[in-house]
Motif scaffolding. Structure first.
Motif, PDB file in Angstrom:
ATOM      1  N   LYS A  62     -11.887   5.062  39.021  1.00  0.00           N
ATOM      2  CA  LYS A  62     -12.996   5.166  38.065  1.00  0.00           C
ATOM      3  C   LYS A  62     -13.639   6.536  38.214  1.00  0.00           C
ATOM      4  O   LYS A  62     -14.071   6.907  39.305  1.00  0.00           O
ATOM      5  CB  LYS A  62     -14.054   4.087  38.315  1.00  0.00           C
ATOM      6  CG  LYS A  62     -15.200   4.097  37.301  1.00  0.00           C
ATOM      7  CD  LYS A  62     -16.371   3.215  37.745  1.00  0.00           C
ATOM      8  CE  LYS A  62     -17.124   3.859  38.895  1.00  0.00           C
ATOM      9  NZ  LYS A  62     -18.374   3.121  39.230  1.00  0.00           N
ATOM     10  N   HIS A 109     -16.513   9.475  36.411  1.00  0.00           N
ATOM     11  CA  HIS A 109     -17.926   9.369  36.021  1.00  0.00           C
ATOM     12  C   HIS A 109     -18.107   8.718  34.655  1.00  0.00           C
ATOM     13  O   HIS A 109     -19.213   8.287  34.330  1.00  0.00           O
ATOM     14  CB  HIS A 109     -18.580  10.760  36.017  1.00  0.00           C
ATOM     15  CG  HIS A 109     -18.268  11.591  37.225  1.00  0.00           C
ATOM     16  ND1 HIS A 109     -18.183  11.063  38.488  1.00  0.00           N
ATOM     17  CD2 HIS A 109     -18.016  12.926  37.351  1.00  0.00           C
ATOM     18  CE1 HIS A 109     -17.896  12.032  39.354  1.00  0.00           C
ATOM     19  NE2 HIS A 109     -17.777  13.164  38.679  1.00  0.00           N
ATOM     20  N   GLY A 120     -16.944   5.940  33.861  1.00  0.00           N
ATOM     21  CA  GLY A 120     -17.106   4.512  34.130  1.00  0.00           C
ATOM     22  C   GLY A 120     -15.913   3.649  33.808  1.00  0.00           C
ATOM     23  O   GLY A 120     -15.888   2.471  34.174  1.00  0.00           O
ATOM     24  N   SER A 127     -16.614  -4.437  34.727  1.00  0.00           N
ATOM     25  CA  SER A 127     -16.551  -3.381  33.707  1.00  0.00           C
ATOM     26  C   SER A 127     -15.915  -3.970  32.450  1.00  0.00           C
ATOM     27  O   SER A 127     -14.879  -3.509  31.981  1.00  0.00           O
ATOM     28  CB  SER A 127     -15.740  -2.184  34.238  1.00  0.00           C
ATOM     29  OG  SER A 127     -15.847  -1.079  33.385  1.00  0.00           O
ATOM     30  N   GLU A 132     -22.219   6.625  37.112  1.00  0.00           N
ATOM     31  CA  GLU A 132     -21.616   6.651  35.782  1.00  0.00           C
ATOM     32  C   GLU A 132     -22.623   7.282  34.837  1.00  0.00           C
ATOM     33  O   GLU A 132     -23.754   6.833  34.727  1.00  0.00           O
ATOM     34  CB  GLU A 132     -21.246   5.231  35.333  1.00  0.00           C
ATOM     35  CG  GLU A 132     -20.231   4.559  36.249  1.00  0.00           C
ATOM     36  CD  GLU A 132     -19.946   3.115  35.854  1.00  0.00           C
ATOM     37  OE1 GLU A 132     -20.144   2.770  34.665  1.00  0.00           O
ATOM     38  OE2 GLU A 132     -19.540   2.332  36.729  1.00  0.00           O
ATOM     39  N   HIS A 192     -24.143   4.694  32.030  1.00  0.00           N
ATOM     40  CA  HIS A 192     -24.324   3.260  32.237  1.00  0.00           C
ATOM     41  C   HIS A 192     -25.817   2.929  32.158  1.00  0.00           C
ATOM     42  O   HIS A 192     -26.634   3.539  32.866  1.00  0.00           O
ATOM     43  CB  HIS A 192     -23.764   2.834  33.594  1.00  0.00           C
ATOM     44  CG  HIS A 192     -23.573   1.357  33.714  1.00  0.00           C
ATOM     45  ND1 HIS A 192     -24.631   0.470  33.796  1.00  0.00           N
ATOM     46  CD2 HIS A 192     -22.435   0.601  33.762  1.00  0.00           C
ATOM     47  CE1 HIS A 192     -24.163  -0.761  33.890  1.00  0.00           C
ATOM     48  NE2 HIS A 192     -22.839  -0.712  33.868  1.00  0.00           N
ATOM     49  N   TYR A 232     -27.621   2.246  35.467  1.00  0.00           N
ATOM     50  CA  TYR A 232     -27.787   3.452  36.274  1.00  0.00           C
ATOM     51  C   TYR A 232     -28.915   4.313  35.712  1.00  0.00           C
ATOM     52  O   TYR A 232     -29.756   4.819  36.468  1.00  0.00           O
ATOM     53  CB  TYR A 232     -26.493   4.263  36.331  1.00  0.00           C
ATOM     54  CG  TYR A 232     -26.666   5.551  37.113  1.00  0.00           C
ATOM     55  CD1 TYR A 232     -26.793   5.519  38.505  1.00  0.00           C
ATOM     56  CD2 TYR A 232     -26.754   6.771  36.464  1.00  0.00           C
ATOM     57  CE1 TYR A 232     -26.996   6.686  39.222  1.00  0.00           C
ATOM     58  CE2 TYR A 232     -26.954   7.948  37.169  1.00  0.00           C
ATOM     59  CZ  TYR A 232     -27.075   7.901  38.553  1.00  0.00           C
ATOM     60  OH  TYR A 232     -27.285   9.055  39.265  1.00  0.00           O
ATOM     61  N   LYS A 257     -23.198  -3.718  39.809  1.00  0.00           N
ATOM     62  CA  LYS A 257     -22.014  -3.019  39.315  1.00  0.00           C
ATOM     63  C   LYS A 257     -21.242  -2.316  40.432  1.00  0.00           C
ATOM     64  O   LYS A 257     -20.080  -2.616  40.703  1.00  0.00           O
ATOM     65  CB  LYS A 257     -22.430  -1.993  38.252  1.00  0.00           C
ATOM     66  CG  LYS A 257     -21.293  -1.121  37.691  1.00  0.00           C
ATOM     67  CD  LYS A 257     -20.289  -1.928  36.898  1.00  0.00           C
ATOM     68  CE  LYS A 257     -19.448  -1.070  35.952  1.00  0.00           C
ATOM     69  NZ  LYS A 257     -18.521  -0.165  36.632  1.00  0.00           N
TER      70      LYS A 257
END
Length: 476
Positions: free
Chosen positions: A150, A152, A154, A163, A200, A203, A206, A223
């Motif tokens: 994975k 950045h 995501g 995910s 990420e 996200h 985040y 996550k």
């Protein structure tokens, strides 16, 4: 020493102790009691447990396979291969901190309102043949492979349940890329590692945590951590290459708690290797081995095991449709970089970026096979070698050294201009012999006082390689 105090060593058997030394200190045990606990643990086969703090985690010995391997292949692969423009940071440079060339690329080639997730169905990997990839990696002479699970963006290259619809099983290839490559790589006895970005870019959980100054940890708890545990328990990687740590401290990422579980209780607790990207300020300070920064070259012999990660494409880690030959590392540069890295005690992790269709560009394959051809002749000076007391010397031509016991290897990074080579660092003896790897006969040499030697070189052997290696037996 009281019998009752040492009786608490029974805690060793149920795993509830913190660590041997801390337990003794907390209970006021004497040095004798500490030694007793260590001996008891050794005899019972119970290993000391690591606690979720850097003092404890950094004391874990690095599994030996990693230092012996020396050379690995990095694979940056994800949805970013579909636009194949600028770099693997394309999404961020389009919509995070926009760069004009990326914005113009989208305006010119895609309709208004097109979103980055719409690239995912075209990440099809329809020509991905994991056995063919593994054959190329083995032919390169690499001993480990690190795949992007994975980045950045995501998108996960396995069917992560955390995910939903943004992974390679639910969309795009409809295939477990992490699992398929892992099977193929391990069939060839290569170690298998996984790259994972902690953060990420877009996200929502985040971004919500970030807005609070990372005082909340919804992204981490719902996550990141479930996903990391899933990766480890499902695929049992030999290496976890962490990244994307720099925006928040390790306390936000729960890095030390994860590593304590990884080293104590995970299915790879005895063999797994980790890097140093576990939180802002951790690089070059904490973790299994140090990356410090991308394409890091220390210029001297570090005290801690380190790795240089670099890419064949000097402008991108991911695939670029616009790359030109002049923007790629050539084979001599790669081999010289590998030699210098190993001479300074590092590992060399060379990156290639596959296409969205699942192929490794032929020019990358050519570089990898070229490194393998060189290693088949010179690999004994690389694999499982150690830095010598002198790492480099600038004599007749610049040379670099590695060693194995009383055997010293000398790398010549440039073609010698004359048939003699002087080295002042080695201390010879009557038993000293000199061999050019790949050449059938020993070389003649004479000592230099008070130390060093002059070697007679067969110059006809210096026209079909890029770096040449002398083996010096029985020298100090």
């Amino acid at each position: 020493m009281k019998r009752e105090a040492c009786q608490s060593s029974r805690d060793l058997y149920d795993g509830r102790f913190i660590s041997l030394s801390r337990r003794c200190k907390m209970s006021g045990f004497s040095t004798k009691c500490m030694l007793f606990l260590v001996a008891l643990t050794s005899l019972s086969g119970v290993a000391a447990r690591y606690t979720p703090d850097w003092d404890s985690l950094d004391s874990r010995p690095l599994p030996s396979w990693y230092d012996e391997a020396k050379f690995g292949i990095f694979v940056h692969w994800g949805v970013f291969a579909v636009p194949g423009f600028a770099s693997e940071w394309f999404w961020w440079h389009w919509q995070g901190e926009p760069i004009k060339t990326c914005v113009e690329f989208m305006k010119k080639n895609y309709p208004p309102g097109f979103s980055y997730p719409e690239f995912a169905p075209d990440f099809r990997a329809q020509f991905f043949d994991p056995d063919q990839w593994a054959e190329v990696f083995e032919a390169s002479g690499a001993k480990y492979v690190v795949l992007t699970s994975k980045h950045h963006e995501g998108f996960t290259t396995w069917g992560s349940p955390h995910s939903w619809n943004w992974n390679s099983v639910d969309t795009g290839p409809h295939r477990d890329l992490v699992g398929d490559l892992g099977v193929a790589v391990r069939k060839r006895s290569l170690h298998y590692g996984l790259y994972n970005s902690l953060y990420e870019w877009f996200h929502p959980l985040y971004l919500a945590d970030k807005k609070t100054g990372f005082k909340t940890q919804e992204f981490v708890s719902t996550k990141l951590m479930p996903e990391l545990h899933d990766l480890v328990t499902r695929y049992k990687p030999d290496l976890i290459w962490s990244d994307g740590d720099w925006e928040a401290p390790d306390s936000y990422w729960n890095s030390t708690e994860f590593l304590a579980w990884l080293y104590n209780d995970s299915p790879v607790k005895d063999s797994v290797v980790t890097n140093d990207r576990w939180g802002a300020g951790c690089s070059c300070k904490h973790g299994g081995y140090f990356n410090c920064e991308d394409k890091y070259t220390p210029g001297h012999l570090p005290k801690h095991k380190w790795e240089k990660c670099t890419s064949v494409d000097i402008f991108s880690w991911g695939y670029r449709r616009t790359m030109h030959l002049t923007e790629l590392l050539d084979l001599p540069s790669i081999i010289k970089d590998l030699v210098v890295t190993v001479a300074l005690g590092g590992n060399y992790l060379l990156n290639v970026g596959p296409t969205a269709e699942g192929t490794i560009p032929v020019v990358f394959e050519e570089r990898l096979r070229g490194v393998g051809d060189w290693l088949r002749v010179n690999g004994e000076a690389v694999y499982a070698s150690r830095p010598w007391r002198v790492q480099t010397e600038n004599g007749t031509v610049p040379v670099w050294y590695t060693s194995k016991g009383s055997r010293v290897y000398t790398f010549l990074l440039t073609r010698p201009p004359k048939p003699t080579l002087e080295m002042l660092a080695p201390i010879t003896s009557p038993l000293t012999t000199v061999t050019l790897l790949g050449y059938p006969a020993p070389l003649k040499w004479s000592p230099i006082q008070p130390a060093g030697l002059t070697v007679m070189l067969p110059l006809e052997s210096f026209f079909d390689s890029h770096v040449w290696t002398l083996r010096l037996d029985n020298v100090l």
